[in-house]
Motif scaffolding. Structure first.
Motif, mmCIF file in Angstrom:
data_model
loop_
_atom_site.group_PDB
_atom_site.id
_atom_site.type_symbol
_atom_site.label_atom_id
_atom_site.label_comp_id
_atom_site.label_asym_id
_atom_site.label_seq_id
_atom_site.Cartn_x
_atom_site.Cartn_y
_atom_site.Cartn_z
ATOM 1 N N ASN A 166 0.806 -1.218 0.000
ATOM 2 C CA ASN A 166 0.000 0.000 0.000
ATOM 3 C C ASN A 166 0.842 1.272 0.000
ATOM 4 O O ASN A 166 0.441 2.291 -0.572
ATOM 5 N N PHE A 167 1.999 1.238 0.642
ATOM 6 C CA PHE A 167 2.837 2.438 0.695
ATOM 7 C C PHE A 167 3.449 2.726 -0.674
ATOM 8 O O PHE A 167 3.542 3.889 -1.089
ATOM 9 N N GLN A 168 3.834 1.676 -1.383
ATOM 10 C CA GLN A 168 4.355 1.881 -2.734
ATOM 11 C C GLN A 168 3.278 2.426 -3.656
ATOM 12 O O GLN A 168 3.506 3.368 -4.419
ATOM 13 N N SER A 169 2.072 1.849 -3.577
ATOM 14 C CA SER A 169 1.003 2.231 -4.509
ATOM 15 C C SER A 169 0.483 3.641 -4.251
ATOM 16 O O SER A 169 0.266 4.423 -5.178
ATOM 17 N N MET A 170 0.287 3.994 -2.974
ATOM 18 C CA MET A 170 -0.227 5.331 -2.681
ATOM 19 C C MET A 170 0.814 6.396 -3.013
ATOM 20 O O MET A 170 0.481 7.483 -3.508
ATOM 21 N N SER A 171 2.085 6.098 -2.770
ATOM 22 C CA SER A 171 3.142 7.028 -3.161
ATOM 23 C C SER A 171 3.163 7.213 -4.678
ATOM 24 O O SER A 171 3.304 8.337 -5.195
ATOM 25 N N LEU A 172 2.988 6.103 -5.406
ATOM 26 C CA LEU A 172 2.939 6.145 -6.873
ATOM 27 C C LEU A 172 1.800 7.042 -7.354
ATOM 28 O O LEU A 172 1.978 7.883 -8.250
ATOM 29 N N MET A 173 0.614 6.885 -6.744
ATOM 30 C CA MET A 173 -0.554 7.669 -7.156
ATOM 31 C C MET A 173 -0.378 9.146 -6.816
ATOM 32 O O MET A 173 -0.683 10.026 -7.633
ATOM 33 N N VAL A 174 0.086 9.434 -5.593
ATOM 34 C CA VAL A 174 0.258 10.833 -5.179
ATOM 35 C C VAL A 174 1.292 11.522 -6.054
ATOM 36 O O VAL A 174 1.096 12.666 -6.493
ATOM 37 N N ASP A 175 2.409 10.838 -6.325
ATOM 38 C CA ASP A 175 3.440 11.413 -7.197
ATOM 39 C C ASP A 175 2.855 11.775 -8.560
ATOM 40 O O ASP A 175 3.083 12.884 -9.075
ATOM 41 N N TYR A 176 2.129 10.856 -9.147
ATOM 42 C CA TYR A 176 1.562 11.102 -10.480
ATOM 43 C C TYR A 176 0.556 12.246 -10.453
ATOM 44 O O TYR A 176 0.589 13.149 -11.317
ATOM 45 N N LEU A 177 -0.346 12.241 -9.472
ATOM 46 C CA LEU A 177 -1.393 13.261 -9.432
ATOM 47 C C LEU A 177 -0.811 14.649 -9.176
ATOM 48 O O LEU A 177 -1.289 15.645 -9.740
ATOM 49 N N ARG A 199 -3.441 2.870 3.794
ATOM 50 C CA ARG A 199 -3.509 3.767 2.637
ATOM 51 C C ARG A 199 -3.600 5.226 3.073
ATOM 52 O O ARG A 199 -3.025 6.111 2.432
ATOM 53 N N ARG A 200 -4.307 5.510 4.168
ATOM 54 C CA ARG A 200 -4.358 6.880 4.679
ATOM 55 C C ARG A 200 -2.967 7.324 5.132
ATOM 56 O O ARG A 200 -2.515 8.424 4.814
ATOM 57 N N GLN A 201 -2.286 6.458 5.881
ATOM 58 C CA GLN A 201 -0.945 6.796 6.352
ATOM 59 C C GLN A 201 0.014 6.987 5.183
ATOM 60 O O GLN A 201 0.822 7.937 5.167
ATOM 61 N N ALA A 202 -0.085 6.108 4.190
ATOM 62 C CA ALA A 202 0.803 6.200 3.030
ATOM 63 C C ALA A 202 0.542 7.482 2.239
ATOM 64 O O ALA A 202 1.481 8.132 1.757
ATOM 65 N N TYR A 203 -0.729 7.852 2.107
ATOM 66 C CA TYR A 203 -1.079 9.104 1.418
ATOM 67 C C TYR A 203 -0.464 10.293 2.149
ATOM 68 O O TYR A 203 0.160 11.177 1.529
ATOM 69 N N SER A 204 -0.623 10.328 3.475
ATOM 70 C CA SER A 204 -0.119 11.459 4.255
ATOM 71 C C SER A 204 1.395 11.561 4.150
ATOM 72 O O SER A 204 1.958 12.663 4.000
ATOM 73 N N GLU A 205 2.087 10.435 4.213
ATOM 74 C CA GLU A 205 3.544 10.439 4.117
ATOM 75 C C GLU A 205 4.001 10.923 2.744
ATOM 76 O O GLU A 205 4.985 11.681 2.632
ATOM 77 N N ALA A 206 3.297 10.504 1.690
ATOM 78 C CA ALA A 206 3.672 10.924 0.339
ATOM 79 C C ALA A 206 3.454 12.419 0.150
ATOM 80 O O ALA A 206 4.286 13.106 -0.467
ATOM 81 N N MET A 207 2.352 12.936 0.668
ATOM 82 C CA MET A 207 2.090 14.379 0.561
ATOM 83 C C MET A 207 3.140 15.178 1.332
ATOM 84 O O MET A 207 3.652 16.203 0.842
ATOM 85 N N ASP A 208 3.479 14.721 2.546
ATOM 86 C CA ASP A 208 4.513 15.402 3.337
ATOM 87 C C ASP A 208 5.837 15.405 2.603
ATOM 88 O O ASP A 208 6.562 16.423 2.579
ATOM 89 N N ARG A 209 6.180 14.287 2.008
ATOM 90 C CA ARG A 209 7.452 14.171 1.297
ATOM 91 C C ARG A 209 7.548 15.168 0.146
ATOM 92 O O ARG A 209 8.625 15.698 -0.148
ATOM 93 N N LEU A 210 6.409 15.432 -0.490
ATOM 94 C CA LEU A 210 6.390 16.358 -1.633
ATOM 95 C C LEU A 210 6.132 17.806 -1.217
ATOM 96 O O LEU A 210 6.025 18.693 -2.064
#
Length: 342
Positions: A166-177, A199-210
């Motif tokens: 889930n962390f790989q997939s949500m990061s992939l989606m957030v990066d693309y969007l 998936r919520r945690q993975a989304y939040s981490e990806a947004m923070d990273r960006l």
């Protein structure tokens, strides 16, 4: 053509003039008996209408060929597809799979595990309900029956877990969007299993990273009727103006299908052209996601690899005859599928 019926293997053995153990051995593997004996049995099969019940034959073996497959909700086409692929892999390995649906009920999930234990299965492939599953009952079951968990991971349960990262997939989606438009808000599924929280945690981490502020829209409701929840809660969010972004990432495709319907009713056009007011994406590559209007951008789970490795792992456990081994967790990467919705 068969002319006479016989009731059971004992009666067939008497009619064919061969011992009952030899007949049983023939049905397990025709090449395991002498050619002359095989010819006698096959001549009797031409005369008498008899075929053994494979489940009854299994119950007389020390190790049966039955495999149980348990999913939380067989009405979900995602789980129907998962079960279909698991069934075929079990059949290819020479097992007899039976699929059960717990229908989102922890009590029924317990009943299924009790029924499976009475069937003496060689092993079980279990996609648990998750958060509401009876952990103690599941632990006791897994001590007695080789069990591999799929889709939803309950820490410490079963000999192995095979699923999607889930962390790989949500990061992939957030990066693309974020790369292709406005950063997304997350339209979150009810927390029916561990995937929702991950998936919520993975989304939040990806947004923070960006460098973006995460924005999670929590929905009311529970259970597995995600399309209805996505539609009902999507209408509320749109009517009340609570969207924080023109890009909406739904935590699964079924929720996104409901949200797409709500957007249409609320007068929003979804897509990537200049005349569109919203972009919508999902997760899982649900079998219907390519047929929505517009077709749904999503993160595709690796169905084949998950099914193949789950069955391979279970076969190894069965061959080990319950010997102790460390619990293994194997996660497969997801693939970005770009369609017209985002």
């Amino acid at each position: 053509m068969a002319e006479l019926k016989v009731k059971n293997m004992e009666e067939f053995a008497a009619k064919s003039g061969v011992s009952r153990p030899t007949v049983s051995k023939y049905f397990n593997d025709p090449k395991s008996v002498r050619a002359t004996t095989r010819e006698r049995i096959e001549k009797a099969l031409e005369l008498y209408e008899y075929r053994p019940n494979p489940y009854a034959v299994n119950q007389n073996r020390r190790l049966t060929k039955n495999i149980g497959i348990v999913v939380p909700y067989v009405g979900d086409p995602f789980f129907a597809e998962v079960a279909r692929r698991l069934e075929w892999r079990c059949i290819e390995e020479g097992y007899l799979p039976t699929t059960f649906s717990s229908h989102g009920s922890p009590d029924h999930e317990v009943e299924i595990l009790d029924l499976l234990q009475s069937m003496r299965p060689a092993g079980v492939l279990l996609a648990p309900i998750g958060r509401e599953s009876d952990r103690s009952h599941m632990e006791a079951f897994c001590k007695e029956v080789p069990t591999v968990l799929v889709d939803a991971n309950i820490e410490g349960i079963g000999a192995a877990f095979i699923g999607s990262d889930n962390f790989q997939s949500m990061s992939l989606m957030v990066d693309y969007l974020c790369r292709s438009g406005e950063p997304p808000c997350l339209f979150e599924m009810p927390p029916v299993n561990p995937n929702a929280n991950k998936r919520r945690q993975a989304y939040s981490e990806a947004m923070d990273r960006l460098g973006h502020e995460p924005s999670v829209i929590r929905v009311e409701g529970s259970g597995w009727d995600f399309e209805a929840i996505g539609h009902r809660e999507g209408l509320k969010v749109l009517e009340e103006g609570r969207l924080t972004s023109k890009t909406v990432l739904c935590s699964n495709d079924r929720l996104a299908i409901g949200f797409l319907s709500a957007a249409y009713e609320a007068g929003h056009k979804v897509g990537i052209t200049d005349d569109c007011s919203l972009r919508v994406a999902g997760h899982d590559d649900h079998p219907f996601s390519r047929f929505t209007c517009p077709s749904l951008t999503t993160a595709a789970q690796n169905y084949d690899s998950i099914a193949n490795f789950s069955v391979e792992t279970l076969c190894e456990l069965i061959a080990d005859e319950g010997s102790n081994r460390l619990r293994r967790e194997t996660l497969f990467d997801n693939k970005l599928v770009m369609r017209a919705s985002a």
